[in-house]
Design a protein around this motif. Structure first.
Motif, PDB file in Angstrom:
ATOM      1  N   THR A 189       0.822  -1.209   0.000  1.00  0.00           N
ATOM      2  CA  THR A 189       0.000   0.000   0.000  1.00  0.00           C
ATOM      3  C   THR A 189       0.860   1.265   0.000  1.00  0.00           C
ATOM      4  O   THR A 189       0.368   2.344   0.323  1.00  0.00           O
ATOM      5  CB  THR A 189      -0.952   0.006   1.216  1.00  0.00           C
ATOM      6  N   THR A 190       2.116   1.125  -0.388  1.00  0.00           N
ATOM      7  CA  THR A 190       3.018   2.270  -0.451  1.00  0.00           C
ATOM      8  C   THR A 190       2.402   3.368  -1.313  1.00  0.00           C
ATOM      9  O   THR A 190       1.938   3.114  -2.421  1.00  0.00           O
ATOM     10  CB  THR A 190       4.378   1.843  -1.038  1.00  0.00           C
ATOM     11  N   LEU A 247      -0.294   4.963  -0.690  1.00  0.00           N
ATOM     12  CA  LEU A 247      -1.735   5.061  -0.483  1.00  0.00           C
ATOM     13  C   LEU A 247      -2.016   5.551   0.928  1.00  0.00           C
ATOM     14  O   LEU A 247      -1.297   5.222   1.863  1.00  0.00           O
ATOM     15  CB  LEU A 247      -2.412   3.703  -0.702  1.00  0.00           C
ATOM     16  N   ASP A 248      -3.051   6.308   1.090  1.00  0.00           N
ATOM     17  CA  ASP A 248      -3.429   6.826   2.399  1.00  0.00           C
ATOM     18  C   ASP A 248      -4.447   5.873   3.024  1.00  0.00           C
ATOM     19  O   ASP A 248      -5.637   6.187   3.130  1.00  0.00           O
ATOM     20  CB  ASP A 248      -4.011   8.232   2.264  1.00  0.00           C
ATOM     21  N   LEU A 249      -3.978   4.671   3.384  1.00  0.00           N
ATOM     22  CA  LEU A 249      -4.835   3.644   3.973  1.00  0.00           C
ATOM     23  C   LEU A 249      -4.290   3.232   5.328  1.00  0.00           C
ATOM     24  O   LEU A 249      -3.096   2.968   5.465  1.00  0.00           O
ATOM     25  CB  LEU A 249      -4.895   2.410   3.075  1.00  0.00           C
ATOM     26  N   THR A 250      -5.178   3.139   6.288  1.00  0.00           N
ATOM     27  CA  THR A 250      -4.787   2.650   7.598  1.00  0.00           C
ATOM     28  C   THR A 250      -4.955   1.132   7.629  1.00  0.00           C
ATOM     29  O   THR A 250      -5.569   0.539   6.733  1.00  0.00           O
ATOM     30  CB  THR A 250      -5.667   3.268   8.696  1.00  0.00           C
ATOM     31  N   GLU A 251      -4.429   0.529   8.678  1.00  0.00           N
ATOM     32  CA  GLU A 251      -4.623  -0.913   8.835  1.00  0.00           C
ATOM     33  C   GLU A 251      -6.107  -1.222   8.982  1.00  0.00           C
ATOM     34  O   GLU A 251      -6.588  -2.230   8.460  1.00  0.00           O
ATOM     35  CB  GLU A 251      -3.851  -1.424  10.048  1.00  0.00           C
ATOM     36  N   GLU A 252      -6.856  -0.350   9.646  1.00  0.00           N
ATOM     37  CA  GLU A 252      -8.306  -0.546   9.783  1.00  0.00           C
ATOM     38  C   GLU A 252      -8.998  -0.472   8.417  1.00  0.00           C
ATOM     39  O   GLU A 252      -9.912  -1.254   8.132  1.00  0.00           O
ATOM     40  CB  GLU A 252      -8.905   0.492  10.733  1.00  0.00           C
TER      41      GLU A 252
END
Length: 82
Positions: A26-27, A29-34
């Motif tokens: 996910t490099t 990308l603005d994604l959290t683990e949640e």
């Protein structure tokens, strides 16, 4: 492709194999683990609610529906029950 090569993990679910969170890059990308948990989650109750609609849709094809498709839907429904 790593999963196909057997070098990345996946978990079996009634809807198929889902990748493990850590195996997706996910490099950038603005994604959290949640976020990833939500994206890769499998809501069995939601899928179970869809089965009757899928059965109704499949019934429209009558004997033209390939038996493999009906079999996959039966397998899905059984997997969601247990």
């Amino acid at each position: 492709f790593r999963r196909c090569d057997g070098t990345a993990g996946a978990r079996e679910t009634p809807i198929g194999w889902l990748p493990e969170i850590d195996d997706i890059d996910t490099t950038g990308l603005d994604l959290t683990e949640e976020d990833m948990r939500t994206l890769l989650g499998m809501d069995a109750a939601a899928w179970a609610r869809e089965v009757p609609q899928l059965q109704e849709h499949f019934a429209r094809f009558g004997d033209r529906l390939p038996p493999e498709l009906a079999g996959h839907l039966d397998t899905l429904a059984a997997g969601l029950e247990g």
